[in-house]
Design a protein around this motif. Structure first.
Motif, PDB file in Angstrom:
ATOM      1  N   SER A 130     -16.150  44.194 -26.887  1.00  0.00           N
ATOM      2  CA  SER A 130     -15.069  44.762 -26.092  1.00  0.00           C
ATOM      3  C   SER A 130     -15.638  45.663 -24.997  1.00  0.00           C
ATOM      4  N   TYR A 131     -14.821  45.925 -24.011  1.00  0.00           N
ATOM      5  CA  TYR A 131     -15.230  46.795 -22.909  1.00  0.00           C
ATOM      6  C   TYR A 131     -15.557  48.196 -23.416  1.00  0.00           C
ATOM      7  N   ILE A 132     -14.752  48.695 -24.344  1.00  0.00           N
ATOM      8  CA  ILE A 132     -14.967  50.043 -24.877  1.00  0.00           C
ATOM      9  C   ILE A 132     -16.313  50.127 -25.582  1.00  0.00           C
ATOM     10  N   GLN A 133     -16.628  49.133 -26.382  1.00  0.00           N
ATOM     11  CA  GLN A 133     -17.909  49.116 -27.078  1.00  0.00           C
ATOM     12  C   GLN A 133     -19.059  49.069 -26.077  1.00  0.00           C
ATOM     13  N   THR A 134     -18.904  48.306 -25.024  1.00  0.00           N
ATOM     14  CA  THR A 134     -19.937  48.207 -23.996  1.00  0.00           C
ATOM     15  C   THR A 134     -20.172  49.548 -23.315  1.00  0.00           C
ATOM     16  N   VAL A 135     -19.099  50.270 -23.023  1.00  0.00           N
ATOM     17  CA  VAL A 135     -19.215  51.583 -22.375  1.00  0.00           C
ATOM     18  C   VAL A 135     -19.992  52.548 -23.267  1.00  0.00           C
ATOM     19  N   PHE A 136     -19.642  52.596 -24.537  1.00  0.00           N
ATOM     20  CA  PHE A 136     -20.315  53.522 -25.448  1.00  0.00           C
ATOM     21  C   PHE A 136     -21.752  53.099 -25.743  1.00  0.00           C
ATOM     22  N   ASP A 137     -22.006  51.805 -25.846  1.00  0.00           N
ATOM     23  CA  ASP A 137     -23.380  51.335 -26.042  1.00  0.00           C
ATOM     24  C   ASP A 137     -24.257  51.682 -24.842  1.00  0.00           C
ATOM     25  N   ARG A 138     -23.709  51.533 -23.660  1.00  0.00           N
ATOM     26  CA  ARG A 138     -24.459  51.877 -22.448  1.00  0.00           C
ATOM     27  C   ARG A 138     -24.771  53.371 -22.416  1.00  0.00           C
ATOM     28  N   HIS A 139     -23.817  54.191 -22.840  1.00  0.00           N
ATOM     29  CA  HIS A 139     -24.049  55.639 -22.884  1.00  0.00           C
ATOM     30  C   HIS A 139     -25.180  55.966 -23.866  1.00  0.00           C
ATOM     31  N   PHE A 140     -25.189  55.320 -25.018  1.00  0.00           N
ATOM     32  CA  PHE A 140     -26.248  55.560 -25.998  1.00  0.00           C
ATOM     33  C   PHE A 140     -27.603  55.094 -25.472  1.00  0.00           C
ATOM     34  N   GLN A 141     -27.645  53.952 -24.816  1.00  0.00           N
ATOM     35  CA  GLN A 141     -28.904  53.465 -24.249  1.00  0.00           C
ATOM     36  C   GLN A 141     -29.428  54.411 -23.172  1.00  0.00           C
ATOM     37  N   ASN A 142     -28.540  54.935 -22.355  1.00  0.00           N
ATOM     38  CA  ASN A 142     -28.949  55.911 -21.345  1.00  0.00           C
ATOM     39  C   ASN A 142     -29.490  57.175 -21.998  1.00  0.00           C
ATOM     40  N   HIS A 196     -16.130  56.054 -30.306  1.00  0.00           N
ATOM     41  CA  HIS A 196     -16.532  57.427 -29.984  1.00  0.00           C
ATOM     42  C   HIS A 196     -17.251  58.051 -31.176  1.00  0.00           C
ATOM     43  N   HIS A 197     -16.671  57.906 -32.346  1.00  0.00           N
ATOM     44  CA  HIS A 197     -17.262  58.479 -33.555  1.00  0.00           C
ATOM     45  C   HIS A 197     -18.611  57.826 -33.868  1.00  0.00           C
ATOM     46  N   MET A 198     -18.680  56.514 -33.746  1.00  0.00           N
ATOM     47  CA  MET A 198     -19.932  55.808 -34.022  1.00  0.00           C
ATOM     48  C   MET A 198     -21.034  56.231 -33.057  1.00  0.00           C
ATOM     49  N   THR A 199     -20.705  56.333 -31.779  1.00  0.00           N
ATOM     50  CA  THR A 199     -21.709  56.701 -30.781  1.00  0.00           C
ATOM     51  C   THR A 199     -22.136  58.148 -30.946  1.00  0.00           C
ATOM     52  N   LYS A 200     -21.200  59.019 -31.244  1.00  0.00           N
ATOM     53  CA  LYS A 200     -21.536  60.423 -31.469  1.00  0.00           C
ATOM     54  C   LYS A 200     -22.492  60.556 -32.653  1.00  0.00           C
ATOM     55  N   ASN A 201     -22.240  59.811 -33.717  1.00  0.00           N
ATOM     56  CA  ASN A 201     -23.133  59.839 -34.876  1.00  0.00           C
ATOM     57  C   ASN A 201     -24.505  59.257 -34.549  1.00  0.00           C
ATOM     58  N   LYS A 202     -24.549  58.191 -33.755  1.00  0.00           N
ATOM     59  CA  LYS A 202     -25.833  57.596 -33.373  1.00  0.00           C
ATOM     60  C   LYS A 202     -26.659  58.574 -32.546  1.00  0.00           C
ATOM     61  N   ILE A 203     -26.019  59.253 -31.599  1.00  0.00           N
ATOM     62  CA  ILE A 203     -26.728  60.230 -30.767  1.00  0.00           C
ATOM     63  C   ILE A 203     -27.214  61.394 -31.624  1.00  0.00           C
ATOM     64  N   SER A 204     -26.359  61.879 -32.486  1.00  0.00           N
ATOM     65  CA  SER A 204     -26.727  62.996 -33.355  1.00  0.00           C
ATOM     66  C   SER A 204     -27.890  62.619 -34.272  1.00  0.00           C
ATOM     67  N   HIS A 205     -27.824  61.449 -34.863  1.00  0.00           N
ATOM     68  CA  HIS A 205     -28.901  61.000 -35.746  1.00  0.00           C
ATOM     69  C   HIS A 205     -30.195  60.811 -34.964  1.00  0.00           C
ATOM     70  N   TYR A 206     -30.110  60.222 -33.792  1.00  0.00           N
ATOM     71  CA  TYR A 206     -31.294  59.993 -32.958  1.00  0.00           C
ATOM     72  C   TYR A 206     -31.951  61.323 -32.602  1.00  0.00           C
ATOM     73  N   TYR A 207     -31.144  62.293 -32.222  1.00  0.00           N
ATOM     74  CA  TYR A 207     -31.665  63.609 -31.841  1.00  0.00           C
ATOM     75  C   TYR A 207     -32.289  64.327 -33.036  1.00  0.00           C
ATOM     76  N   HIS A 208     -31.551  64.431 -34.130  1.00  0.00           N
ATOM     77  CA  HIS A 208     -32.016  65.212 -35.276  1.00  0.00           C
ATOM     78  C   HIS A 208     -33.162  64.545 -36.032  1.00  0.00           C
ATOM     79  N   SER A 209     -33.314  63.251 -35.904  1.00  0.00           N
ATOM     80  CA  SER A 209     -34.422  62.588 -36.588  1.00  0.00           C
ATOM     81  C   SER A 209     -35.730  62.705 -35.806  1.00  0.00           C
ATOM     82  N   ARG A 210     -35.653  63.121 -34.546  1.00  0.00           N
ATOM     83  CA  ARG A 210     -36.856  63.180 -33.722  1.00  0.00           C
ATOM     84  C   ARG A 210     -37.241  64.584 -33.265  1.00  0.00           C
ATOM     85  N   VAL A 211     -36.356  65.540 -33.445  1.00  0.00           N
ATOM     86  CA  VAL A 211     -36.615  66.893 -32.957  1.00  0.00           C
ATOM     87  C   VAL A 211     -36.728  67.844 -34.138  1.00  0.00           C
TER      88      VAL A 211
END
Length: 81
Positions: free
Chosen positions: A3-15, A62-77
């Motif tokens: 979906s378009y929404i999923q694409t928007v959030f995936d792109r934000h996570f990749q960025n 939104h919730h999935m992407t927020k969790n992915k960003i949070s996990h990515y950050y906290h697992s590396r910092v």
């Protein structure tokens, strides 16, 4: 089909992941980038909500992407600067 929404959030996570590599040398910049990314994520939600998209799908991704960003950050910092 994605979906378009999923694409928007995936792109934000990749960025976010790409920029994380750029700021990896400075913990303060990583911290700033993390919170700025979450703020941008909320702005994306508000922009999409105003267009009238499905709120269930919107908040799911939104919730999935927020969790992915949070996990990515906290697992590396380290929590200690």
């Amino acid at each position: 089909m994605t979906s378009y929404i999923q694409t928007v959030f995936d792109r934000h996570f990749q960025n976010y992941c790409f920029s994380f590599g750029i700021y990896a040398h400075d913990p303060k910049l990583l911290h700033w980038h993390y919170y700025n990314s979450l703020k941008e994520l909320n702005q994306i939600v508000e922009r999409l909500r105003k267009t009238g998209v499905s709120t269930g799908e919107l908040y799911l991704y939104h919730h999935m992407t927020k969790n992915k960003i949070s996990h990515y950050y906290h697992s590396r910092v380290s929590l200690v600067y």
